[in-house]
Design an enzyme around this catalytic site. Structure first.
Site, PDB file in Angstrom:
ATOM      1  N   LYS A 168      35.711  40.985 -10.545  1.00 23.00           N
ATOM      2  CA  LYS A 168      36.098  40.762 -11.928  1.00 23.00           C
ATOM      3  C   LYS A 168      35.338  41.763 -12.803  1.00 23.00           C
ATOM      4  O   LYS A 168      34.147  41.625 -13.048  1.00 23.00           O
ATOM      5  CB  LYS A 168      35.769  39.327 -12.356  1.00 23.00           C
ATOM      6  CG  LYS A 168      36.562  38.805 -13.558  1.00 23.00           C
ATOM      7  CD  LYS A 168      36.240  39.471 -14.883  1.00 23.00           C
ATOM      8  CE  LYS A 168      34.844  39.177 -15.356  1.00 23.00           C
ATOM      9  NZ  LYS A 168      34.597  39.825 -16.712  1.00 23.00           N
ATOM     10  N   GLU A 210      21.478  42.062 -10.839  1.00 22.56           N
ATOM     11  CA  GLU A 210      20.868  43.303 -11.309  1.00 22.56           C
ATOM     12  C   GLU A 210      21.018  43.289 -12.817  1.00 22.56           C
ATOM     13  O   GLU A 210      22.109  43.464 -13.346  1.00 22.56           O
ATOM     14  CB  GLU A 210      21.551  44.520 -10.668  1.00 22.56           C
ATOM     15  CG  GLU A 210      20.730  45.788 -10.789  1.00 22.56           C
ATOM     16  CD  GLU A 210      20.930  46.491 -12.122  1.00 22.56           C
ATOM     17  OE1 GLU A 210      20.030  46.368 -12.986  1.00 22.56           O
ATOM     18  OE2 GLU A 210      21.967  47.138 -12.301  1.00 22.56           O
ATOM     19  N   GLU A 223      16.053  45.009 -24.628  1.00 18.66           N
ATOM     20  CA  GLU A 223      16.943  46.065 -24.138  1.00 18.66           C
ATOM     21  C   GLU A 223      17.991  46.343 -25.220  1.00 18.66           C
ATOM     22  O   GLU A 223      18.905  45.555 -25.431  1.00 18.66           O
ATOM     23  CB  GLU A 223      17.617  45.645 -22.838  1.00 18.66           C
ATOM     24  CG  GLU A 223      18.460  46.744 -22.228  1.00 18.66           C
ATOM     25  CD  GLU A 223      19.104  46.328 -20.921  1.00 18.66           C
ATOM     26  OE1 GLU A 223      19.021  47.103 -19.957  1.00 18.66           O
ATOM     27  OE2 GLU A 223      19.697  45.242 -20.877  1.00 18.66           O
TER      28      GLU A 223
END
Length: 487
Positions: free
Chosen positions: A181, A257, A389
């Site tokens: 997906k 990840e 981030e």
């Protein structure tokens, strides 16, 4: 524009969404609609999961190593044959500059399939331990590795072809079946992967399925469905938390990840002039939309002003704009929401520190989701721009007082994905490299990013590893069989 994918791959067939619905694929550089993409609903995803379950349970895919190897070779060759078509679609949907595509974005990632093809020639699927008396009786114990089952693979928008190949290549090599997906912002790369697999390989029906949807509620089925045995996600740490929590009820294997806020630490002066400009410019590659980019630069306090000047000079030279122009190394960010997020961090940088370069909305282009390369300093290491981030072209330069201070700052975030250290004394640099709480470390510019090297993070940067032998084994279960010794 020629593309390879406007249909999903479900149970060996290239299909539209069951109810015929679509969503738009938008060019982030022009805001133009590139095309319509199938909008899968829960029933479509159920069909894909059911197909993957049947293929795993009823075909020889999980045990036929030679078939898997042959199919991966066919997939690699098909991708190489269509590389220019892949490139045009990739630049259009991601905004990645065409100058960057020969690297990991396209050509290198296709070549990375050779890693798993090679492993299938050499990997030891089972071995026998020495005969031993266990509970008073002699026994041999066979340690066997078997495919984990049906894998739900969820990929983000920053490097969609690479990430699709990474996850699909490893899972298929291990003998798993897959439902992929992709992010709704960059569906073409994954649809192309599915189309080429369907039309140019001997992969049995149901082994690989590619389903597109813009509905997170539909996508969540991959983390909750009882017929999914393992989930692999690349994405933000926030998304990783949600996937991990959703997978808990069925105790799925989870590979994550996730985000990073990686630091480059300069332990002494001589390498500054050689390295700082290159690192500062690299922060802008693909608009900073890479989880391992070195977005914090830690330097001796006495050299802070010099380093800021060097970084500013380098970032001023970065060529950015139209991603189809081969002179540019930076294009837009992926969408309006990401542009607005980056600009909010630029506002925080101006509030909490000093913006040396950039930091404002740009009027350089009439359309497109562009932001300026931005250099930030005089900010507390705990400030949001030094902790979060940003996923934009932003570099934060921070001073330190000694090595212990540098290590505290470098490791002082929730992330632990990557780091770099520079010193004329390599033993000194290696000593710090061994102390970082990160999954990867570069010493004096040496490159770790390679298919033979396991990649992943510590702390909230993730679980598990990709590439290396470890990337294959994340999709394998371990079985112990005890038998009486022969004879």
């Amino acid at each position: 524009m020629t593309t390879l994918g406007d249909r999903m791959l479900v149970d060996g067939e290239l299909v539209a969404a069951g109810r015929g619905r679509t969503f738009d694929n938008v060019n982030p550089a022009t805001e133009e609609v590139l095309g319509a993409v199938p909008e899968a609903d829960a029933a479509d995803l159920e069909r894909a999961i059911g197909a993957a379950r049947r293929a795993f349970d009823t075909t020889g895919w999980s045990t036929d190593v030679e078939l898997r190897r042959r199919c991966l070779v066919q997939l690699r060759d098909a991708l190489r044959a269509e590389v220019e078509t892949l490139r045009s679609g990739y630049v259009a949907e991601t905004g990645c500059p065409v100058s960057q595509t020969p690297g990991v974005a396209i050509e290198e990632s296709i070549g990375y399939l050779d890693h798993y093809i090679g492993l299938l020639d050499t990997y030891e699927w089972e071995h026998t331990l020495p005969t031993k008396s266990v509970m008073g009786r002699p026994a041999d114990r066979i340690i066997r590795r078997e495919a984990a089952g049906v894998v739900g693979a969820i990929t983000p928008w920053n490097y969609p072809l690479y990430l699709g190949i990474c996850k699909v290549g490893a899972a298929l090599a291990a003998g798993c079946t897959v439902v992929l997906k992709p992010a709704p912002d960059t569906p073409w790369s994954s649809l192309a992967l599915g189309a080429l697999a369907a039309e140019h390989t001997d992969i049995p029906a149901g082994v690989l399925n590619v389903v597109t949807t813009s509905d997170n509620g539909v996508a969540q089925l991959l983390a909750t469905h009882a017929d999914i045995d393992a989930v692999t996600l690349t994405g933000s740490t926030a998304t990783g938390r949600k996937v991990m929590g959703a997978a808990a009820d069925t105790i799925k294997r989870v590979t994550l990840e996730l985000g990073g806020k990686s630091a480059a630490v300069f332990l002494d002066d001589p390498l500054l002039e050689l390295v700082v400009p290159a690192l500062a410019g690299a922060v802008c590659i693909h608009s900073g939309q890479g989880c391992t980019q070195l977005t914090r630069m830690l330097v001796p306090r006495a050299r802070l002003d010099d380093v800021v000047d060097m970084a500013k000079g380098a970032m001023e030279q970065v060529k950015w704009g139209d991603p189809t122009d081969p002179e540019n190394v930076m294009g837009p960010v992926i969408n309006a929401a990401q542009r607005d997020k980056v600009l909010r961090y630029y506002e925080l940088a101006a509030r909490d520190g000093r913006v040396v370069l950039g930091g404002k909305p740009t009027d350089r282009f009439e359309r497109g989701y562009f932001v300026e390369p931005t250099l930030i300093t005089d900010v507390d290491p705990k400030a949001p721009v030094a902790q979060d981030e940003i996923f934009g072209p932003a570099l934060v330069v921070l001073p330190f007082d000694d090595e212990e201070d540098a290590l505290r700052i470098a490791d002082g975030t929730m992330y632990g994905l990557s780091a770099a250290v520079f010193s004329v004394d390599q033993d000194r640099a290696m000593a710090m490299a061994r102390r970082f709480r990160t999954g990867t470390v570069s010493v004096n510019g040496a490159q770790w990013f390679d298919v033979e090297s396991p990649f992943g993070g510590y702390k909230q940067s993730g679980l598990g590893r990709e590439w290396g032998t470890e990337g294959l084994e994340d999709f394998l279960e371990v079985k112990t069989i005890a038998v009486p010794p022969a004879g």
